[in-house]
Write a protein that holds these residues in place. Sequence first.
Motif, PDB file in Angstrom:
ATOM      1  N   LEU A 201       0.817  -1.213   0.000  1.00 31.50           N
ATOM      2  CA  LEU A 201       0.000   0.000   0.000  1.00 31.50           C
ATOM      3  C   LEU A 201       0.849   1.261   0.000  1.00 31.50           C
ATOM      4  O   LEU A 201       0.372   2.338  -0.362  1.00 31.50           O
ATOM      5  N   GLY A 202       2.106   1.137   0.401  1.00 24.99           N
ATOM      6  CA  GLY A 202       3.013   2.275   0.334  1.00 24.99           C
ATOM      7  C   GLY A 202       3.626   2.460  -1.044  1.00 24.99           C
ATOM      8  O   GLY A 202       4.335   3.438  -1.278  1.00 24.99           O
ATOM      9  N   SER A 203       3.334   1.528  -1.962  1.00 25.20           N
ATOM     10  CA  SER A 203       3.844   1.610  -3.325  1.00 25.20           C
ATOM     11  C   SER A 203       2.784   2.215  -4.238  1.00 25.20           C
ATOM     12  O   SER A 203       1.738   2.690  -3.780  1.00 25.20           O
ATOM     13  N   ILE A 204       3.040   2.158  -5.549  1.00 26.22           N
ATOM     14  CA  ILE A 204       2.085   2.702  -6.513  1.00 26.22           C
ATOM     15  C   ILE A 204       0.739   1.998  -6.415  1.00 26.22           C
ATOM     16  O   ILE A 204      -0.292   2.561  -6.786  1.00 26.22           O
ATOM     17  N   PHE A 205       0.710   0.787  -5.900  1.00 23.00           N
ATOM     18  CA  PHE A 205      -0.548   0.064  -5.763  1.00 23.00           C
ATOM     19  C   PHE A 205      -1.533   0.850  -4.894  1.00 23.00           C
ATOM     20  O   PHE A 205      -2.745   0.805  -5.125  1.00 23.00           O
ATOM     21  N   GLY A 206      -1.033   1.562  -3.885  1.00 17.16           N
ATOM     22  CA  GLY A 206      -1.901   2.313  -2.992  1.00 17.16           C
ATOM     23  C   GLY A 206      -2.671   3.420  -3.676  1.00 17.16           C
ATOM     24  O   GLY A 206      -3.666   3.925  -3.125  1.00 17.16           O
ATOM     25  N   GLN A 211      -6.875   7.292  -0.013  1.00 16.51           N
ATOM     26  CA  GLN A 211      -7.365   7.571   1.337  1.00 16.51           C
ATOM     27  C   GLN A 211      -7.469   6.294   2.172  1.00 16.51           C
ATOM     28  O   GLN A 211      -7.099   6.262   3.349  1.00 16.51           O
ATOM     29  N   ARG A 212      -7.971   5.249   1.539  1.00 20.32           N
ATOM     30  CA  ARG A 212      -8.068   3.961   2.247  1.00 20.32           C
ATOM     31  C   ARG A 212      -6.671   3.437   2.574  1.00 20.32           C
ATOM     32  O   ARG A 212      -6.431   2.929   3.673  1.00 20.32           O
ATOM     33  N   ALA A 213      -5.774   3.555   1.616  1.00 19.38           N
ATOM     34  CA  ALA A 213      -4.406   3.084   1.846  1.00 19.38           C
ATOM     35  C   ALA A 213      -3.769   3.844   3.008  1.00 19.38           C
ATOM     36  O   ALA A 213      -3.127   3.237   3.879  1.00 19.38           O
ATOM     37  N   ARG A 214      -3.967   5.147   3.048  1.00 21.91           N
ATOM     38  CA  ARG A 214      -3.401   5.967   4.123  1.00 21.91           C
ATOM     39  C   ARG A 214      -3.961   5.538   5.472  1.00 21.91           C
ATOM     40  O   ARG A 214      -3.220   5.415   6.461  1.00 21.91           O
ATOM     41  N   ALA A 215      -5.261   5.307   5.539  1.00 24.42           N
ATOM     42  CA  ALA A 215      -5.881   4.914   6.799  1.00 24.42           C
ATOM     43  C   ALA A 215      -5.355   3.566   7.279  1.00 24.42           C
ATOM     44  O   ALA A 215      -5.095   3.366   8.469  1.00 24.42           O
ATOM     45  N   ILE A 216      -5.173   2.629   6.358  1.00 21.52           N
ATOM     46  CA  ILE A 216      -4.655   1.305   6.733  1.00 21.52           C
ATOM     47  C   ILE A 216      -3.219   1.410   7.216  1.00 21.52           C
ATOM     48  O   ILE A 216      -2.824   0.757   8.198  1.00 21.52           O
ATOM     49  N   LEU A 217      -2.408   2.236   6.564  1.00 22.32           N
ATOM     50  CA  LEU A 217      -1.014   2.406   6.976  1.00 22.32           C
ATOM     51  C   LEU A 217      -0.924   3.044   8.357  1.00 22.32           C
ATOM     52  O   LEU A 217      -0.108   2.647   9.195  1.00 22.32           O
ATOM     53  N   ILE A 218      -1.768   4.023   8.614  1.00 22.00           N
ATOM     54  CA  ILE A 218      -1.770   4.671   9.935  1.00 22.00           C
ATOM     55  C   ILE A 218      -2.144   3.648  11.005  1.00 22.00           C
ATOM     56  O   ILE A 218      -1.505   3.572  12.062  1.00 22.00           O
ATOM     57  N   ALA A 219      -3.170   2.840  10.732  1.00 26.30           N
ATOM     58  CA  ALA A 219      -3.550   1.806  11.689  1.00 26.30           C
ATOM     59  C   ALA A 219      -2.418   0.805  11.877  1.00 26.30           C
ATOM     60  O   ALA A 219      -2.177   0.313  12.985  1.00 26.30           O
ATOM     61  N   GLY A 220      -1.677   0.539  10.811  1.00 25.51           N
ATOM     62  CA  GLY A 220      -0.575  -0.408  10.885  1.00 25.51           C
ATOM     63  C   GLY A 220       0.551   0.027  11.802  1.00 25.51           C
ATOM     64  O   GLY A 220       1.295  -0.810  12.330  1.00 25.51           O
ATOM     65  N   THR A 221       0.693   1.326  12.017  1.00 25.21           N
ATOM     66  CA  THR A 221       1.765   1.803  12.911  1.00 25.21           C
ATOM     67  C   THR A 221       1.510   1.421  14.358  1.00 25.21           C
ATOM     68  O   THR A 221       2.425   1.510  15.189  1.00 25.21           O
ATOM     69  N   SER A 222       0.301   0.997  14.676  1.00 28.79           N
ATOM     70  CA  SER A 222      -0.035   0.567  16.033  1.00 28.79           C
ATOM     71  C   SER A 222      -0.265  -0.932  16.125  1.00 28.79           C
ATOM     72  O   SER A 222      -0.756  -1.421  17.149  1.00 28.79           O
ATOM     73  N   ASP A 223       0.068  -1.671  15.082  1.00 32.35           N
ATOM     74  CA  ASP A 223      -0.131  -3.115  15.071  1.00 32.35           C
ATOM     75  C   ASP A 223       0.674  -3.763  16.197  1.00 32.35           C
ATOM     76  O   ASP A 223       1.745  -3.286  16.582  1.00 32.35           O
ATOM     77  N   ALA A 224       0.145  -4.851  16.726  1.00 29.18           N
ATOM     78  CA  ALA A 224       0.835  -5.542  17.817  1.00 29.18           C
ATOM     79  C   ALA A 224       2.163  -6.148  17.374  1.00 29.18           C
ATOM     80  O   ALA A 224       3.078  -6.318  18.184  1.00 29.18           O
ATOM     81  N   ALA A 232       4.763  -0.338   8.059  1.00 24.63           N
ATOM     82  CA  ALA A 232       3.836   0.788   7.977  1.00 24.63           C
ATOM     83  C   ALA A 232       4.572   2.112   8.107  1.00 24.63           C
ATOM     84  O   ALA A 232       4.312   3.067   7.364  1.00 24.63           O
ATOM     85  N   VAL A 233       5.501   2.183   9.049  1.00 24.22           N
ATOM     86  CA  VAL A 233       6.272   3.415   9.244  1.00 24.22           C
ATOM     87  C   VAL A 233       7.085   3.727   7.992  1.00 24.22           C
ATOM     88  O   VAL A 233       7.121   4.865   7.511  1.00 24.22           O
TER      89      VAL A 233
END
Length: 305
Positions: A201-206, A211-224, A232-233
């Motif tokens: 999602l951080g590549s051209i695929f995103g 907007q969806r890709a950004r939201a998923i990446l932000i959530a990923g920064t808090s993944d367990a 994600a970072v």
Amino acid sequence: MARPLLMQDGGDAIAHRVKNMAGTDRAENEAERAALRDVLSELDACLARDAERGSGRRRRCGLLVEQLRTTAAAFLQPELEHRLARHVDADDSFARDRIAHVLAGACGEAALPALLRARETDRNDDGDTMELDVLGLFEAWPETSLRLVLGCTDSDEPRTRRVGLWGLSILDFGGTRHFELIAGAAYDPDPQVRADVMSTLGSIFGSGDPQRARAILIAGTSDAAPEVRRAAVGALSSVRDEMVTDILVVRAGDQDRWVRYWAAWALARRPAPEARAALERLTADEDAVVRDAAREVLALPVKFA
């Protein structure tokens, strides 16, 4: 009615010649197969793990590989697949790449399943020929490739799902058709799969749904899982808004050193005072790799506000 003698003799002669031609074809085919088996045996010796692989030996291997990259060698597919699996298990990328190159050239479309299986357990980057061969087959047979990678995404095996998601990100460049499938894998139970999703999602695929890709990446920064946070970072390094900068500042204090390392690089060239303060703290990090990264980032020619 009996045939005239001339016609009978002529027919028998023609049948005899046809039989001889068929026998000749079979003999030539058997001879060609035997010759190709001999070439494969030579290649095996050339690829022996304990053999010295100088430039001369590499050239010799290359010549043998090219001799085998012919459709006439397609009958060797089972043996080539066995060798490919063996070299993958041995973590021998040199031999792996040469056999994969033969398999792709000799078998074409039919080589795809074995090459995708090889990627399940062999994802190192100390050789690149196998991946290039897979990409070439993707381009030549896109429909078959898409069917196979979609099948991989449905697998019960996480490593097979990872190969499927990777293939899908290549075949659906820009995420215009299968964005939802990869986005849904952000909730996969396997952390390596989720980490791969972050990188994708951080590549051209995103760009298929920014907007969806950004939201998923932000959530990923808090993944367990730390591997997911790292990915994600790293993927957010190109997103420059204040909210993302604030998230990266928080991740600069992560328990995992590699999350802190990627946070340092993701904070590069951001003018916010909070970004500089976080980087200055990282120059005193307990981990030398993180300290060095923070110092390199602070040394970049950028004007902070």
